[in-house]
Write an enzyme that holds these catalytic residues in place. Structure first.
Site, PDB file in Angstrom:
ATOM      1  N   GLU A   1      67.173  54.885  10.769  1.00 37.07           N
ATOM      2  CA  GLU A   1      66.512  54.449  12.029  1.00 37.07           C
ATOM      3  C   GLU A   1      65.548  54.074  11.645  1.00 37.07           C
ATOM      4  O   GLU A   1      63.896  54.035  11.936  1.00 37.07           O
ATOM      5  CB  GLU A   1      66.297  55.360  13.148  1.00 37.07           C
ATOM      6  CG  GLU A   1      67.403  56.361  13.577  1.00 37.07           C
ATOM      7  CD  GLU A   1      67.444  56.991  15.088  1.00 37.07           C
ATOM      8  OE1 GLU A   1      65.745  57.099  15.128  1.00 37.07           O
ATOM      9  OE2 GLU A   1      68.282  57.889  15.347  1.00 37.07           O
TER      10      GLU A   1
ATOM     11  N   TYR B   1      65.928  48.099  25.085  1.00 33.07           N
ATOM     12  CA  TYR B   1      65.517  48.858  23.494  1.00 33.07           C
ATOM     13  C   TYR B   1      65.033  47.372  23.089  1.00 33.07           C
ATOM     14  O   TYR B   1      64.970  47.409  21.819  1.00 33.07           O
ATOM     15  CB  TYR B   1      67.206  49.353  22.745  1.00 33.07           C
ATOM     16  CG  TYR B   1      66.203  50.217  22.470  1.00 33.07           C
ATOM     17  CD1 TYR B   1      66.682  51.576  22.361  1.00 33.07           C
ATOM     18  CD2 TYR B   1      65.838  49.611  20.294  1.00 33.07           C
ATOM     19  CE1 TYR B   1      66.167  53.039  21.312  1.00 33.07           C
ATOM     20  CE2 TYR B   1      65.825  50.910  19.454  1.00 33.07           C
ATOM     21  CZ  TYR B   1      65.903  52.362  20.238  1.00 33.07           C
ATOM     22  OH  TYR B   1      64.401  53.265  19.798  1.00 33.07           O
TER      23      TYR B   1
ATOM     24  N   TYR C   1      77.007  57.256  16.754  1.00 32.79           N
ATOM     25  CA  TYR C   1      76.654  58.329  17.487  1.00 32.79           C
ATOM     26  C   TYR C   1      77.999  59.184  18.332  1.00 32.79           C
ATOM     27  O   TYR C   1      78.422  57.812  19.313  1.00 32.79           O
ATOM     28  CB  TYR C   1      75.574  58.224  19.008  1.00 32.79           C
ATOM     29  CG  TYR C   1      73.955  58.723  18.005  1.00 32.79           C
ATOM     30  CD1 TYR C   1      74.004  59.945  17.060  1.00 32.79           C
ATOM     31  CD2 TYR C   1      73.135  57.767  18.803  1.00 32.79           C
ATOM     32  CE1 TYR C   1      72.273  59.789  16.715  1.00 32.79           C
ATOM     33  CE2 TYR C   1      71.774  58.741  18.411  1.00 32.79           C
ATOM     34  CZ  TYR C   1      71.534  59.285  16.652  1.00 32.79           C
ATOM     35  OH  TYR C   1      70.195  59.827  16.586  1.00 32.79           O
TER      36      TYR C   1
ATOM     37  N   ASN D   1      70.739  65.864  13.597  1.00 33.28           N
ATOM     38  CA  ASN D   1      69.816  64.987  14.308  1.00 33.28           C
ATOM     39  C   ASN D   1      68.846  65.410  14.392  1.00 33.28           C
ATOM     40  O   ASN D   1      68.195  66.004  14.946  1.00 33.28           O
ATOM     41  CB  ASN D   1      70.773  64.609  15.724  1.00 33.28           C
ATOM     42  CG  ASN D   1      70.260  62.455  15.614  1.00 33.28           C
ATOM     43  OD1 ASN D   1      70.275  62.198  14.984  1.00 33.28           O
ATOM     44  ND2 ASN D   1      69.211  63.350  16.303  1.00 33.28           N
ATOM     45  N   GLU D   2      67.762  64.583  13.825  1.00 35.96           N
ATOM     46  CA  GLU D   2      66.145  64.694  13.128  1.00 35.96           C
ATOM     47  C   GLU D   2      66.169  66.264  13.792  1.00 35.96           C
ATOM     48  O   GLU D   2      65.056  67.172  14.232  1.00 35.96           O
ATOM     49  CB  GLU D   2      65.499  63.737  14.289  1.00 35.96           C
ATOM     50  CG  GLU D   2      65.933  62.211  13.591  1.00 35.96           C
ATOM     51  CD  GLU D   2      64.821  61.892  14.955  1.00 35.96           C
ATOM     52  OE1 GLU D   2      64.580  62.011  15.646  1.00 35.96           O
ATOM     53  OE2 GLU D   2      64.187  60.310  14.589  1.00 35.96           O
TER      54      GLU D   2
END
Ligand SMILES: *[C@@H]1O[C@H](CO)[C@@H](O)[C@H](O)[C@H]1NC(C)=O
Ligand SMILES: *[C@@H]1O[C@H](CO)[C@@H](O)[C@H](O)[C@H]1NC(C)=O
Ligand SMILES: *[C@@H]1O[C@H](CO)[C@@H](O)[C@H](O)[C@H]1NC(C)=O
Ligand SMILES: *[C@@H]1O[C@H](CO)[C@@H](O)[C@H](O)[C@H]1NC(C)=O
Length: 638
Positions: free
Chosen positions: A261, A323, A76, A180-181
């Protein structure tokens, strides 16, 4: 629809004939796969955010990804990280994207670029610059000209830089994601997506694969996809793979299956349990998707750190970014990484050689801090005066803290409610009367508190921006006091608003304690503490733990490590990468504690994170063992 391009000249197309050989990356619609240099190609990729890792460690993390068997990374680009001030573009140091691409290329990794302009990423405002909010009615992520003009100007700068890095131009970027999405955003504005499509083609040319990524529902795929942009999908381990790829096929009947993803872990919210996704689920499902021939990007492969004020926010609370990924926050290989490598071995030759080890960690021990400053001294340009409160954005202070000061309009001898009637505290307010701390108010959860005092007493309200919402309909997330405060029946007016520039004060050494020992007593309410970590000859990674402290921000030398919120957790330590430390000079430590410092005023530098975070394979001791060890060894560095 108007279009905006920041130049007026003609675009000249130059045709170059390649005589020797041609590098190409394309979609093979006949054989349902990607094609690289004319041969079928499947990518096995991992997400890594250069903005969450110090530049000195980029190569280390990339090498570990390469040695796991990945052939690509997904990256990103946060707009607000590069254009913090409108029209001023920063690609230096930790923002040197081309250096990052170069390292990836040298390492042997292809790149899937995600330039946004919106990226989500649990990043401050989803990557959009907060200065956009100076336009009060702006519709972000839409064809609204207030948004589209600055977005197009940014893309012109970024994509022009990226063009030589495209695979067919000799670089390593094989594909580029548009937005993005987008399908999960309420606006569903096809004019916006068409405009982006035009801009991306204009600056990147006709050959590169442009694609979209959306969540696994029809609504998201319908609003997020566009003719001419290859539609991919994203989903995690709780999803039926067949059903998800059938959905992708409905929008893209031919071409490669792609999960853009695949969630190896999940994000963390303050106050929740540390998120985790079981390794066996991740490796089983990765194997199944690769067996189907799908190209897969693992999100995240390394989460990294929300340094400074860069964390995003959901409707309720803020994230940190380990994460539960295959590489830990500190970039160490975990069991999950080894399991993933074992899966990849079944599909492609993985590089020969050992996995690079974890970077060395060191327990520097305790540092005792001294109280050095009250906050109102940290506003070099002095206050802005206003009858009613102004938002951060109106004062052009976008991050961190501002102090709102007024006086009590009348005597309030009995506890009297101070109220934010319209949930207008974004996000936390620390309240003092005549310098005596009274307590805090918090967005959504604590909009009333009691205050006592006399007419004319000084009322100080320190407001903390905890990061802007990065997802959903509420990304126009202004900060500060967004409405009037009411004390009893009186609307409070005549404010002096001090934008605080703590980071500059730290960088200039203004907050170093007077070492003569005349330190002030610790007290309640927002205060700054400082001390030094003596040089040890080492500048190894470490983790700082603030046992007994409540909530605040920590700096090591001039670097803002990010927020701690010991009280709420689950994160209990902040990662301090070795490159932030000096091996030869004393290191300056600064802490802004917002509520109350413990009487011992000590912080502890440990050689592992103390939390419910990922256990890496070189972390064998429990945190109780460490504390026991430290308590009995009498090992105090300072
Ligand atoms: C990328 O790496 C390859 C192989 O090492 C090299 O030939 C090429 O010049 C590099 N490209 C760029 C843009 O640095
Ligand atoms: C997964 O989805 C496919 C296609 O819709 C369906 O046939 C299959 O039964 C599903 N599997 C499970 C375990 O639900
Ligand atoms: C404020 O004080 C009143 C009177 O003492 C008490 O009833 C009330 O619960 C207090 N409210 C808060 C929010 O503490
Ligand atoms: C710590 O602060 C002092 C005083 O500002 C400064 O001279 C010194 O260089 C700083 N140390 C480091 C490691 O940056």
């Amino acid at each position: 629809m108007e279009t905006f391009f920041p130049f007026t000249g003609e675009v000249t197309l130059v045709t170059v004939t390649l005589i020797t050989y041609s590098r190409s990356f394309s979609i093979d619609y006949k054989n349902n796969c990607f094609q690289k240099d004319g041969k079928p190609f499947q990518y096995i990729s991992g997400s890594i955010h250069y903005s969450r890792i110090p530049r000195e460690y980029w190569k280390d993390r990339l090498l570990k990804m390469y040695m796991t068997g990945l052939n690509a990374i997904q990256v990103y680009v946060p707009w607000n990280f590069h254009e913090t001030v409108q029209g001023v573009f920063n690609f230096a140091g930790d923002r040197d994207l081309e250096y990052f691409l170069n390292l990836a290329n040298q390492t042997g990794l292809l790149v899937i670029l995600r330039p946004g302009p919106y990226i989500c990423a649990e990043w401050e405002m989803g990557g959009l610059p907060a200065w956009l909010l100076q336009k009060p009615n702006i519709i972000l992520r839409s064809a609204d000209t207030e948004y589209l003009k600055p977005a197009s100007e940014w893309l012109a700068v970024l994509l022009t830089k990226m063009r030589p890095w495209l695979y067919q131009n000799g670089g390593n970027i094989i594909s580029v994601q548009v937005e993005n999405e987008y399908g999960s955003y309420f606006a569903c504005d096809y004019n916006y997506m068409r405009h982006l499509h035009t801009v991306f083609r204009l600056f990147l040319g006709e050959d590169v694969i442009l694609f979209t990524t959306d969540g696994n529902t029809d609504k998201e795929m319908i609003c997020g996809t566009l003719e001419g942009l290859y539609a991919t999908i994203d989903f995690g381990t709780d999803t039926n793979i067949t059903a998800a790829f059938i959905r992708q096929r409905r929008f893209e009947p031919k071409g490669p299956l792609v999960n853009s993803e695949f969630y190896t872990g999940w994000l963390d919210h303050w106050g929740d349990k540390h998120a985790s996704v079981e390794t066996v689920k991740v490796s089983k499902m990765l194997g199944e998707m690769l067996f189907m021939g799908a190209s897969v990007n693992m999100y995240m492969f390394e989460g990294g750190t929300n340094f400074g004020y860069w964390n995003g926010k959901s409707a309720i609370s803020v994230y940190f970014y380990d994460y539960n990924a295959p590489l830990s926050e500190a970039g160490d290989p975990t069991d999950k990484l080894l399991a993933i490598r074992d899966v990849i071995k079944n599909f492609r030759d993985i590089p020969v050689g050992p996995m690079p080890p974890a970077t060395p960690k060191f327990a520097y021990g305790f540092v005792t801090l001294q109280k050095v400053s009250l906050l109102d001294t940290l506003s070099p340009q002095g206050p802005v005066r206003s009858q009613y409160p102004l938002a951060f954005e109106e004062i052009k202070q976008y991050y961190g803290f501002m102090l709102y000061r007024t006086t009590l309009p009348r005597d309030v001898p009995e506890p009297t409610p101070l109220i934010s009637p319209l949930n207008g505290i974004h996000d936390c307010a620390y309240v003092s009367v005549n310098g005596v701390y009274q307590g805090l108010m918090e967005r959504d959860t604590a909009l009333v508190m009691n205050v006592t005092g006399q007419q004319g007493d000084q009322l100080d309200i320190l407001v903390e921006n905890m990061g802007r919402v990065n997802f959903g309909s509420y990304i126009n997330d202004k900060k500060g006091l967004l409405g009037n405060l009411i004390l009893g029946n009186d609307v409070l007016t005549d404010w002096s608003i001090y934008p605080l520039d703590i980071d500059t004060a730290v960088a200039n050494g203004w907050l170093q304690a007077d070492q003569s020992g005349s330190a002030m007593e610790a007290g309640d309410g927002p205060m700054i503490y400082s001390g030094t970590l003596k040089s040890t000859g080492l500048a190894w990674d470490t983790f700082v733990k603030l046992n007994g402290w409540n909530k605040g921000q920590v700096w090591v030398n001039e670097v803002n490590l990010g927020r701690y919120w010991t009280q709420r957790g689950p994160q209990q330590t902040l990662y301090v990468p070795g490159p932030f430390l000096s091996a030869t000079q004393p290191n300056n430590i600064t802490v802004l504690e917002l509520e109350r410092a413990p009487s011992h005023r000590r912080i502890l530098f440990m050689d592992r994170p103390h939390s419910e975070l990922t256990m890496t394979f070189n972390m064998l001791l429990s945190h109780e063992d460490i504390e026991l060890f430290l308590n009995h060894s009498g090992w105090f560095v300072s």
